[in-house]
Structure formats: C-alpha cells, structure tokens
Design a protein around this motif. Structure first.
Motif, PDB file in Angstrom:
ATOM      1  N   SER A 170      29.308  31.001  50.683  1.00  0.00           N
ATOM      2  CA  SER A 170      30.208  30.463  49.798  1.00  0.00           C
ATOM      3  C   SER A 170      30.127  30.456  48.583  1.00  0.00           C
ATOM      4  CB  SER A 170      30.562  29.198  50.246  1.00  0.00           C
ATOM      5  OG  SER A 170      32.477  28.865  50.162  1.00  0.00           O
TER       6      SER A 170
ATOM      7  N   SER B 286      29.548  33.846  47.332  1.00  0.00           N
ATOM      8  CA  SER B 286      30.543  35.209  47.187  1.00  0.00           C
ATOM      9  C   SER B 286      31.969  35.138  46.764  1.00  0.00           C
ATOM     10  CB  SER B 286      30.894  34.823  48.745  1.00  0.00           C
ATOM     11  OG  SER B 286      31.733  35.921  49.109  1.00  0.00           O
ATOM     12  N   ALA B 287      32.006  33.692  46.068  1.00  0.00           N
ATOM     13  CA  ALA B 287      33.038  33.302  45.524  1.00  0.00           C
ATOM     14  C   ALA B 287      33.260  34.153  43.691  1.00  0.00           C
ATOM     15  CB  ALA B 287      33.191  31.646  45.010  1.00  0.00           C
TER      16      ALA B 287
ATOM     17  N   PHE C 265      33.486  37.643  44.038  1.00  0.00           N
ATOM     18  CA  PHE C 265      34.283  38.074  43.707  1.00  0.00           C
ATOM     19  C   PHE C 265      35.743  37.373  42.337  1.00  0.00           C
ATOM     20  CE2 PHE C 265      38.766  36.504  45.155  1.00  0.00           C
ATOM     21  CZ  PHE C 265      39.099  37.769  44.981  1.00  0.00           C
TER      22      PHE C 265
ATOM     23  N   LEU D 201      40.588  31.492  47.025  1.00  0.00           N
ATOM     24  CA  LEU D 201      40.096  32.662  46.240  1.00  0.00           C
ATOM     25  C   LEU D 201      40.367  33.513  46.947  1.00  0.00           C
ATOM     26  CD1 LEU D 201      37.321  31.219  43.737  1.00  0.00           C
ATOM     27  CD2 LEU D 201      39.670  31.018  43.794  1.00  0.00           C
ATOM     28  N   ALA D 202      39.851  33.236  48.231  1.00  0.00           N
ATOM     29  CA  ALA D 202      40.139  34.896  48.786  1.00  0.00           C
ATOM     30  C   ALA D 202      41.477  34.990  49.348  1.00  0.00           C
ATOM     31  CB  ALA D 202      39.130  34.948  50.282  1.00  0.00           C
TER      32      ALA D 202
ATOM     33  N   CYS E 110      35.124  35.714  50.959  1.00  0.00           N
ATOM     34  CA  CYS E 110      35.497  36.082  49.733  1.00  0.00           C
ATOM     35  C   CYS E 110      35.060  37.468  49.704  1.00  0.00           C
ATOM     36  CB  CYS E 110      35.016  35.169  48.381  1.00  0.00           C
ATOM     37  SG  CYS E 110      36.601  34.463  47.382  1.00  0.00           S
TER      38      CYS E 110
ATOM     39  N   GLU F  20      36.382  29.003  48.268  1.00  0.00           N
ATOM     40  CA  GLU F  20      35.701  30.491  48.062  1.00  0.00           C
ATOM     41  C   GLU F  20      37.615  30.570  49.314  1.00  0.00           C
ATOM     42  OE1 GLU F  20      35.140  33.233  51.067  1.00  0.00           O
ATOM     43  OE2 GLU F  20      34.106  30.999  51.560  1.00  0.00           O
TER      44      GLU F  20
ATOM     45  N   ALA G  94      37.467  39.971  50.233  1.00  0.00           N
ATOM     46  CA  ALA G  94      38.228  40.382  49.001  1.00  0.00           C
ATOM     47  C   ALA G  94      38.208  41.224  48.529  1.00  0.00           C
ATOM     48  CB  ALA G  94      38.887  38.190  49.002  1.00  0.00           C
ATOM     49  N   ARG G  95      36.534  40.807  48.032  1.00  0.00           N
ATOM     50  CA  ARG G  95      35.769  41.786  47.041  1.00  0.00           C
ATOM     51  C   ARG G  95      35.858  42.786  47.669  1.00  0.00           C
ATOM     52  NH1 ARG G  95      31.642  39.928  47.271  1.00  0.00           N
ATOM     53  NH2 ARG G  95      30.608  41.545  48.801  1.00  0.00           N
TER      54      ARG G  95
END
Length: 425
Positions: free
Chosen positions: A6, A9-10, A13, A80-81, A128, A77, A131-132
């Motif tokens: 997590s 990934s955050a 991103f 954020l996504a 995320c 995370e 999202a990225r």
C-alpha cells in the motif's frame, strides 16, 4: 507511513502525478529503506503536513492521534486513488472470511463483460496502482472497480463512494488490534456508510445476521439491504450447486456475489464465470493427490471460522478409518481457539500443532496432538502417519508472521514440502 504494498503504491502514484521526491517522506518502523523509523525524528526533521497511513499502521497510535489533533491531515492510499476517479462504478466487499473469493467471483463476471475491469484493494493489487496507470495513460479507465476492503482499510477511506457492497461474514478476528470484538465488527459494518447502492449480506453468518437491526440503522435510504442464502429464490436459475468451488462456505460466497451482481443489473445469463471459477491459491486450494493422499493448502485461514469451514468441507470425503490430518499453528492474534473444541473426539481427525501457538492451541481447545517448533517438523510427522485415501489439511488458524512474510509465502512453503517429499521418494 508503512512501506508495504500500500505504501509503495501510494508513493509511486504521487511521483507519477509530479510531486517532487523531496516532498514525499517515507516512514516505517521496521524497514531500513524508509527515511524515518522514529516518530519523534519524523516530525523534528520533516514536519509532515499529511500522513498517508498504510492499513497495517493502527490509527490509534498516540503520536498519530496527537498529529491529527495538531491539524495534520490523515489519509490513505485508497483516498489518494479516489482523487482520479470519474465514471467508474465502485463495488466494495468486506467480511471476516470469504471476501477475497467473493471479490474474485464478482471480478470474474465483470471482467468477462469488460476486460478493463479492475479487481484489487486488500486482495493484492493496490488501488493506487490502478490510479497511477490511468493517470499516466498506461491503461484505460475501467467501467467497474471491485475492491476487497479490510477492516483496517475501512477505518480510513472517507473519500470512497461505493455503488454496491457486500459483507460476507462476521467472525472473531484481529482482536490484537481492536479494543473489543464489537469494535472489530463495527469497523466492518462501516462499509454501509460508504455505499449509495445495494448492500448484500450473508444471512448464514450468525454474528452478521444477529446484528440485523444495527445494520438497518446504519444504512440510509440510498443503501437498501439484501439478505441472501444459497437457496434464495432469485438465484435458482444460476445452479450454483454445480460450481467448481467446493464447500458450504463457498456456496455462501457464490450466493453473495451472484445476488450483488443481480442487484447491480447484471443478467443471470451473463454469470457463467461464477460456475467456472476455480478458486484462489491458498484458500481451500486443492493442491493435488500423491500416492492417493489428498492435500489442501488453506494457508489463508487465519480465523477459527475459516478452520472450521475447511474441516466441514473435507469431512464428507472421509469414511471408515480414513483421516483428516489437520495442521494448526502460526502466530496467535487473540483468537478464540476454544471454539475448536467441537472437533475433539472425532475419530476421523488427527491434530498437529506448530509455530508460536503450538502449546496455546491444545491448551485452549482441549485438542490432543503432537507439537512442533516449525512447519517442517510438523509436516514430516504428518507424512509418517498419512495413509492412502487420507486428507492432509493445512488450515493453520494463526497468522504466518511467526516464521513467514505472509500467508502466500507460507502456503507456497507448504506446497514445496509436499513436492519435495514425493520427489525424493
């Protein structure tokens, strides 16, 4: 905060969105890769204004509570996504057991309808990551997003709005983190506050159904509740009993997935993937038969309910003098091991205990069996006793963290033990 899947990934991103590396600080009390590992050092050197907290980091830590009181933003995370979402239809699934399988079932149906469907969250692929990839043009925006949501994630995802949701079960778990069983259950039920569409609930989960009134009070008018069982009339033409998944618990998972899909407008004739779904690794995974001995890898079983479900799924396959060799152990998390006492005295079950909880389990449950420091020794003892037509059931109950990084590593280790045993014979 936390450099697991997590957290990483955050961070990736945020970097993909153009945030400067110098503005993204990493903190992890156990990782040497993090810039800070001590809270006092973190705030003294960096004065962070936002904490992106990974699910494994309790929000109740004193220094996090103090930071929030000073006006530091607390996020996650998943939050954020959510910042890049546009037209996606989000579905969330939680539960003490069964959530990974239910998410995967729903995902299998929706992926067959739209190959861009994203399936992830607690299941393994962080939100995320999606999202990225969307924000950088590496993937198309999905119509459907299906998320497995743990109790930890539900504590900190205020930006998440679901169009449909499900709770698969409520059974005791994670009592090392929560102040009480009710506090843990309340964290699961929070999913209702995030949903603006149908919520499907497993009526055969005793602790869940007993909280029917509480759930109805939480749900608003935009969040209708649907209780279901495998015998629900609306599921008759799906023929769920012919599915590849085995066990009573998986029939419940199938029913929850099918009911939610129906309520979201997916026609029953487009749910063939439910019947064909083979199951997930490490979750009642039939690993194969060697020398007429059957092996089940259920490393994901880290609750008493999961263990009991696994045993109930195997018992119909043993008759006469045939045995289930049940391997129990791992790290305890204040589980109600005494509930396993109902297995005591069953002549078709032999018990073996390993790892940190090797002495605790027989003491609390009254079950009789041999104890072993590690899984290697436990498996060797099993193979000395196992006979043709027996079942070797690796359904530990405890977590993997006494000797393994996670349940996947533990499950693969068990499967390697099986393969190694027969390759050297």
């Amino acid at each position: 905060m936390g450099l697991g899947l997590s957290g990483e990934s955050a961070r990736s991103f945020l970097l993909s969105l153009g945030y400067p590396q110098k503005d993204i600080i990493t903190f992890d009390e156990k990782s040497a890769q993090a810039q800070a590992s001590d809270p006092n050092e973190l705030f003294r050197l960096y004065q962070p204004q936002t904490l992106v907290i990974s699910p494994g980091v309790p929000l109740t830590k004193d220094w996090i509570v103090a930071a929030a009181a000073r006006g530091v933003e607390i996020t996650s995370e998943i939050n954020l996504a959510c910042s890049i979402l546009e037209s996606e239809i989000l579905i969330g699934v939680t539960g003490s057991v069964g959530k990974s399988t239910t998410v995967s079932l729903i995902g299998a149906v929706l992926t067959a309808l739209d190959k861009n469907t994203f399936v992830g969250g607690n299941l393994g692929t962080a939100f995320c990551d999606y999202a990225r990839e969307v924000s950088t043009g590496k993937r198309q925006r999905a119509k459907w997003v299906v998320l497995e949501l743990s109790s930890y994630q539900l504590e900190n995802c205020k930006n998440l709005t679901l169009s449909g949701a499900a709770i698969t079960s409520l059974t005791p778990n994670h009592l090392e983190r929560y102040s009480s069983l009710e506090a843990y259950y309340e964290s699961k039920m929070k999913i209702l506050t995030l949903c603006k569409g149908p919520v499907v609930l497993n009526q055969e989960s005793t602790d869940l159904f007993s909280r029917k009134n509480a759930l109805e009070k939480i749900a608003d008018k935009n969040c209708p509740l649907f209780w279901t069982t495998p015998k629900n009339n609306s599921l008759e033409n799906l023929n769920l009993s012919s599915a590849r998944l085995v066990g009573k618990h998986n029939l419940q998972n199938l029913a929850v997935a099918a009911k939610l899909l129906l309520e979201l407008g997916i026609p029953s004739d487009q749910m063939k993937a439910l019947i064909e779904f083979p199951g997930l690794a490490h979750r009642m995974e039939f690993f194969g038969t060697w020398n007429e001995i059957n092996f089940i890898n259920d490393s994901k079983a880290t609750s008493i309910e999961s263990v009991l479900m696994a045993v109930d799924s195997c018992l119909p396959n043993v008759t006469g003098t045939q045995k289930i060799h049940l391997l129990l152990g791992g790290r305890d998390k204040n589980l109600p091991w005494h509930e396993l006492s109902r297995l005591a005295g069953n002549p078709n079950i032999l018990f073996y205990f390993f790892g940190e909880s090797k002495d605790l389990i027989p003491k609390c449950s009254g079950l009789l069996g041999s104890t072993f420091t590690n899984l290697d020794g436990c498996f060797s003892a099993v193979m000395e006793k196992a006979q043709k037509k027996d079942w070797v059931l690796f359904s530990p109950g405890g977590t993997s963290l006494d000797h393994f990084k996670n349940f996947e590593v533990r499950g693969d280790f068990f499967k390697n033990l099986v393969q190694k045993h027969y390759s050297v014979r």
